[in-house]
Design a protein around this motif. Structure first.
Motif, PDB file in Angstrom:
ATOM      1  N   SER A 140      36.006  11.334  85.308  1.00 44.54           N
ATOM      2  CA  SER A 140      36.728  10.996  84.150  1.00 44.54           C
ATOM      3  C   SER A 140      35.999  11.498  83.041  1.00 44.54           C
ATOM      4  N   ASP A 180      42.489  13.663  88.107  1.00 54.09           N
ATOM      5  CA  ASP A 180      41.255  12.959  88.082  1.00 54.09           C
ATOM      6  C   ASP A 180      41.364  12.430  89.524  1.00 54.09           C
ATOM      7  N   ASP A 240      35.982   0.462  86.259  1.00 56.84           N
ATOM      8  CA  ASP A 240      36.138   1.609  85.726  1.00 56.84           C
ATOM      9  C   ASP A 240      35.948   1.837  84.491  1.00 56.84           C
TER      10      ASP A 240
END
Ligand SMILES: Nc1ncnc2c1ncn2[C@@H]1O[C@H](COP(=O)(O)OP(=O)(O)OP(=O)(O)O)[C@@H](O)[C@H]1O
Ligand SMILES: [Mg+2]
Length: 1058
Positions: free
Chosen positions: A123, A262, A487
């Motif tokens: 990312s 991604d 995340d």
């Protein structure tokens, strides 16, 4: 879409780049070593356990983003010095982004995939963090720049879509409609290939619009992740940019799709053979990534085959009929499993099809990530062999406009001819005029569609922009809570403001004075925020879980700027105070791990003071710690799901001490296990980490299905998701025997043929006393009769090459905690000696806290080897206490591989008499080594005694006649017997010393100890140490005294005789 003939045969290999990221906190804490090096575009990775084992790979690009960088005043990571090797975001964009843009502008489809393990920087490269913008925003900026720069020769339209694939479901991240439980459908059309039906495509005119849409998509992802209790690292995120370019002069329209992907974290689910789960792996969680791997493998094989074929065929036409050739020339169709997963369907064109594709493989250079990084490099190497056939695309819509325009021109011509000739009727003219009008209408409709879409999007954009401005204004006025996600990409996306007054916080959002939070374990009314006189307090409501800075709270608590809140099972938020309290601090250090470490610390699990942040932390301990904080929130969630689904099972994390099964009794590694208890039946299961993680995903599936059924207003009781058949239920398992604990019975006495009787403490994985076990080791004759004192050996080496018989007797088990907890249980003891390949078990005993076992096994070594002797002198037999539960099968000894005599004697040490000694393990602890030294000394005293004895006997023999020799002979046995007796006393006292040493090893402060408690602990510890050393000294000096006395006596006797 139609391909231009000229491009028909162009082939492009997938371009592959690798990028190495900086160490993260975990890796720094572990004092990680960098095992990756780069030279130009080749990368070398070295096995941290074997410096000779290196692998090098060569890619199109290799980026070193690991070191040599600094953060400039605008927060950008840039090379420390001009021309430094550090590859920043700009550098990566120059190589990869510009190429993709160029391809898209030429009319090619283009795909960019980011692949790598979780946390490796996918990312970061794709989207970026803060000012360090990644490829996608940079690409959009440059795209709109290029569009503006070419306005005079082409007209461009850009459509933006963003979707997520989680568990094989497609979620539209820009959709305004509420999410459908099954997700969107993926359909296939001949011309279009696979596409997502009903996916929202938003027209965009500028980079800020795209960024705003990405923000919107990320927000949807964040809420979905919290509500659905899903792990975003396991989802794939796809951004699709559709670019249409209309070249009016040339009457050409080019259309290209840019897929920016991604991918989910690539780490393999490790489930070792012995731990393989009865239920198949986390359902579809890994399906897309696994299928992607299969597709890449096959496509790359095919590309390779066709290459081989072309070159081989040139030299050997005979091969043309081979299977290889058939595949290569397309006579045989190889099935490529694009259709097996959603991701591969959507990426079909990118992998062996009509697209120019780039893959960026991201990796960590830390030694602890070696396996994953190597696997990423292998994957990337395969991907680089894929060949695509990219073509310039022409849009059917624009072709239609062109065709319509041409038809209109023809009609106009006919009309004017009609006018000139004046021969046709009015109706014919009318009909033609109608056709003309219809065509013009259609052209206008097509052209205005884009403008309409654009207008709508603009309105949306304005609304969103107003929202963002409003949010920014609120941030400057009020305190708020900020979401923190596992995340990092999704952290800080949700801001919930706490304005003046009282606010109900919970699931309910109907009241105007409520703050709505959704997530596992959040109640309708969960807690109350009060903001009065610029002070914010939080009051949990009865039954709700609220944790502030790691500690559970039930009373009103005043919140301070940057306090950490965990609401329900695991909704993590950071409290941001009034702007006057903020002082420009960087909240990014309060990441998800920080929250979880704080909770673990409150439970007494933490990295020691001295080791935190230093390079000293034992990597295996660190791994246990991080596993613990990773599993802790998952366990909380599993418990919440179990409660809501009425499953009646409870999960608890335990740190298992692997030393329990080590025959040397060393305090080795620790591991994490999850203890599962059925509240009703009190049945217990122990799940490994891998099994629990797998089950947790399956539980989420069941839970989501249950929620979907509930939201569909299903009023029927006993819903299908809850009432799963047992064999499909992830909360259930058949009962199995459970290893409760172990005890060590040291074998050293056998080397001297001294019997031993012991009361052993059976210790559980957390050091708890599970039972007391009475056991004996009895040296015996081959017929099983116990040996007497005269058979005691002074020098164990005397046993070498001779037969050794002994019995292991397990008399009784006392105070069984397992049975005290629930009477309907039973136990068995398992043990394995020396080379025995199979463990032996006692028969099961049930319902008794102090059961008699009365179990006796006769072992024999026919020719005792040095290896067996070493084993006896330095090892213990590990006695395993197994817990049996109702309905579980007993443990049985599989005797096939065990050698036994007809009398039932188990034969150990099969090796021949000539076998040479192996080196005794050097791991013996200090005190035991000291004891061995003493034994050595005693041996040498013994040897000199023998020598002396021998010469005395000779003297006697020569001085006196044969009759007196009999008296002389009697000296030796009596002396040896005395010596053996004192040795026996010594070994008995050593057994108690060893017990003392074990107690010392296990003696740990209680988890709740405060300062006073710790002081008491230290006092107790020193007392134990004192006792231990006194006992040790006493035993050794008693032995020395005994030996000295024996020597003295002997000298006296010989003096009298001489
Ligand atoms: N090249 C880099 N330079 C500086 N920091 C980086 C770099 N790559 C990654 N990081 C940092 O590492 C952390 C993890 O990166 P990122 O979120 O990109 O991982 P990921 O591969 O997307 O993981 P996941 O599979 O969980 O989504 C982030 O905090 C990010 O800032
Ligand atoms: Mg990511």
């Amino acid at each position: 879409m139609r391909a231009k003939a000229s491009d028909m045969h162009s082939k492009d290999c997938v371009k592959v780049a690798v990028r190495v990221r900086p160490f993260n906190k975990r890796e720094r804490d572990a004092g990680s070593r960098c095992v990756v090096s780069l030279v130009s575009s080749s990368i070398t990775i070295q096995d941290p356990r074997d410096s000779q084992n290196r692998r090098s790979f060569c890619f199109d690009y290799a980026y070193w983003s690991h070191s040599g960088f600094t953060r400039n005043h605008s927060g950008l990571y840039v090379p420390e010095e001009l021309g430094g090797r550090y590859a920043d975001q700009d550098c990566v964009f120059q190589d990869l982004g510009e190429g993709i843009l160029e391809n898209a502008l030429q009319g090619y489809n283009a795909t960019l995939l980011a692949y790598g393990q979780t946390g490796s920087g996918k990312s970061y490269s794709m989207v970026g963090y803060g000012p360090n913008k990644g490829l996608v925003p940079k690409l959009c900026e440059r795209l709109f720049q290029a569009i503006r720069g070419n306005e005079e020769n082409r007209q461009c339209q850009v459509f933006f879509s963003m979707l997520e694939i989680y568990n094989e479901q497609v979620v539209d991240l820009l959709s305004r409609a509420s999410r459908t439980p099954a997700g969107l459908r993926v359909r296939e059309e001949q011309q279009r290939g696979f596409y997502v039906e009903g996916l929202r495509t938003v027209p965009c005119e500028s980079a800020p619009q795209v960024e705003q849409l990405m923000e919107q998509g990320t927000r949807t992802r964040t809420t979905a992740a919290t509500h659905m209790n899903a792990n975003s690292s396991r989802s794939h995120m796809l951004i699709i940019l559709q670019l249409k370019q209309i070249f009016s002069k040339e009457s050409i329209t080019k259309q290209s799709n840019i897929n920016l992907v991604d991918l989910a974290g690539s780490e393999r689910q490790r489930s070792s053979g012995s731990e393989a789960d009865r239920l198949k792996e986390g359902t579809a969680i890994n399906l897309s990534l696994t299928t992607l791997g299969n597709v890449i493998r096959l496509v790359c094989c095919l590309s390779f085959l066709s290459l081989c074929f072309i070159s081989v065929f040139r030299f050997s036409p005979l091969l043309s009929s081979s299977a290889l050739a058939d595949v290569a020339v397309g006579k045989k169709v190889v099935h490529i499993p694009y259709r097996d997963s959603v991701l591969t369907k959507l990426l079909q064109s990118a992998l062996g099809g009509n697209s120019r594709t780039v893959m960026i493989a991201t990796l960590s250079p830390a030694d602890i990530c070696y396996e994953e990084s190597l696997s990423t490099l292998r994957y990337a190497e395969r991907a680089k062999r894929i060949q695509n056939r990219a073509v310039v695309n022409e849009s059917p819509t624009e072709r239609l406009v062109k065709e319509l325009k041409a038809e209109n021109a023809r009609l106009l011509q006919r009309l004017s001819r009609l006018g000139q000739e004046g021969r046709r009727t009015n109706e014919e003219t009318k009909e033609l005029r109608q056709l003309l009008a219809h065509n013009e209408l259609q052209i206008r409709a097509i052209q205005t569609l884009w403008e309409q879409h654009l207008q709508e999007a603009l309105k949306d954009w304005e609304q969103q922009y107003a929202n963002i401005t409003q949010e920014r204004r609120m941030m400057q006025m009020h305190p708020y809570i900020l979401n923190i996600n596992e995340d990092a990409q999704l952290s800080g996306v949700v801001k919930l403001f706490i304005q003046e007054g009282e606010w109900d916080m919970g699931l309910i959002d109907s009241s105007p004075r409520s703050i709505s939070i959704k997530g596992l374990g959040i109640q309708d009314r969960h807690a109350v925020f009060r903001n009065e006189q610029r002070r914010v307090t939080l009051t949990p409501l009865p039954g709700s879980k609220v944790i502030v800075n790691g500690n559970a709270v039930s009373q009103t608590t005043e919140l301070q700027h940057l306090d950490r809140l965990i609401l329900g099972s695991n909704c993590t938020y950071l409290f941001i105070g009034y702007p006057s309290e903020r002082g420009g601090d960087d909240w990014t250090r309060y990441d998800y791990d920080y929250f979880q470490s704080e909770v673990a610390a409150a439970e007494g699990i933490h990295l020691g003071e001295s080791s935190a942040g230093s390079n000293q932390t034992d990597p295996s301990l660190l791994a246990v710690f991080y596993n613990y904080i990773k599993l802790m929130p998952m366990v909380a969630e599993a418990n919440q799901m179990s409660q809501e689904l009425n499953k009646g099972v409870e999960f608890k994390l335990e740190i298992k001490n692997l030393a329990l099964s080590d025959s040397k009794g060393h305090d080795l590694e620790k591991d994490i296990v999850v203890r599962v208890t059925s509240k009703g039946s009190k049945q217990v299961w122990m799940w490994s980490k891998a099994k629990f993680v797998n089950r947790k995903f399956l539980m989420e599936d069941v839970y989501q299905q249950h929620q979907a059924e509930q939201s569909a207003d299903n009023t029927v009781q006993g819903l299908s998701a809850v009432a799963l058949p047992r064999d499909k239920d992830p909360f259930w398992d058949p009962v199995e025997p459970l290893l409760l604990g172990t005890a060590h019975l040291w074998l050293q006495s056998l080397a001297f043929r001294i019997p031993l009787e012991e009361q052993l403490e059976v210790l559980g994985s957390e050091g708890t006393e599970e039972a007391i076990l009475q056991a004996q080791l009895i040296p015996c004759t081959s017929s099983g009769l116990p040996l007497g004192e005269d058979d005691i050996l002074i020098d164990p080496s005397e046993i070498l090459g001779r037969r050794l018989d002994f019995q292991l007797v397990l008399d009784q088990c006392c105070g069984l905690r397992w049975i005290r907890e629930a009477r309907n249980r039973g136990v068995q003891i398992g043990f394995r000696l020396f080379d025995c390949s199979q463990p032996l078990y006692t028969p099961a005993v049930w319902h008794n806290v102090n059961p008699l076992l009365d179990h006796r096994v006769h072992f024999a070594s026919l020719h005792t080897s040095q290896r067996l002797l070493d084993y006896l002198q330095s090892s213990a037999v590990v006695l395993e206490l197994w817990g049996l539960q109702e309905g579980c099968a007993h443990l049985t000894s599989s005797l096939e591989a065990v050698r036994m005599t007809a009398e039932g004697i188990v034969i150990i040490d099969e090796s021949g008499p000539a076998e040479t000694a192996t080196v005794v393990s050097g791991e013996f602890s200090g005190s035991v080594r000291a004891l061995q030294q003493d034994v050595e000394e005693l041996k040498s005293v013994n040897a000199s005694l023998r020598k002396e004895n021998h010469s005395l006997r000779e003297q006697l023999n020569s001085a006196r006649n044969g009759g007196e020799g009999v008296r002389g002979r009697s000296v030796r046995p009596s002396c040896d017997a005395e010596f053996a007796r004192s040795l026996k006393v010594f070994y008995h006292s050593m057994t108690s010393v060893r017990g003392q040493l074990q107690r010392l090893r296990r003696h740990r402060p209680s988890e709740e100890s405060d300062l006073l408690g710790l002081r008491l602990f230290v006092d107790e510890q020193s007392r134990l140490l004192r006792d231990f050393s006194e006992q040790l000294e006493q035993s050794v000096s008693a032995l020395k005294q005994d030996v000295a006395a024996i020597v003295r006596r002997k000298r006296e006797r010989s003096g009298t005789w001489s």
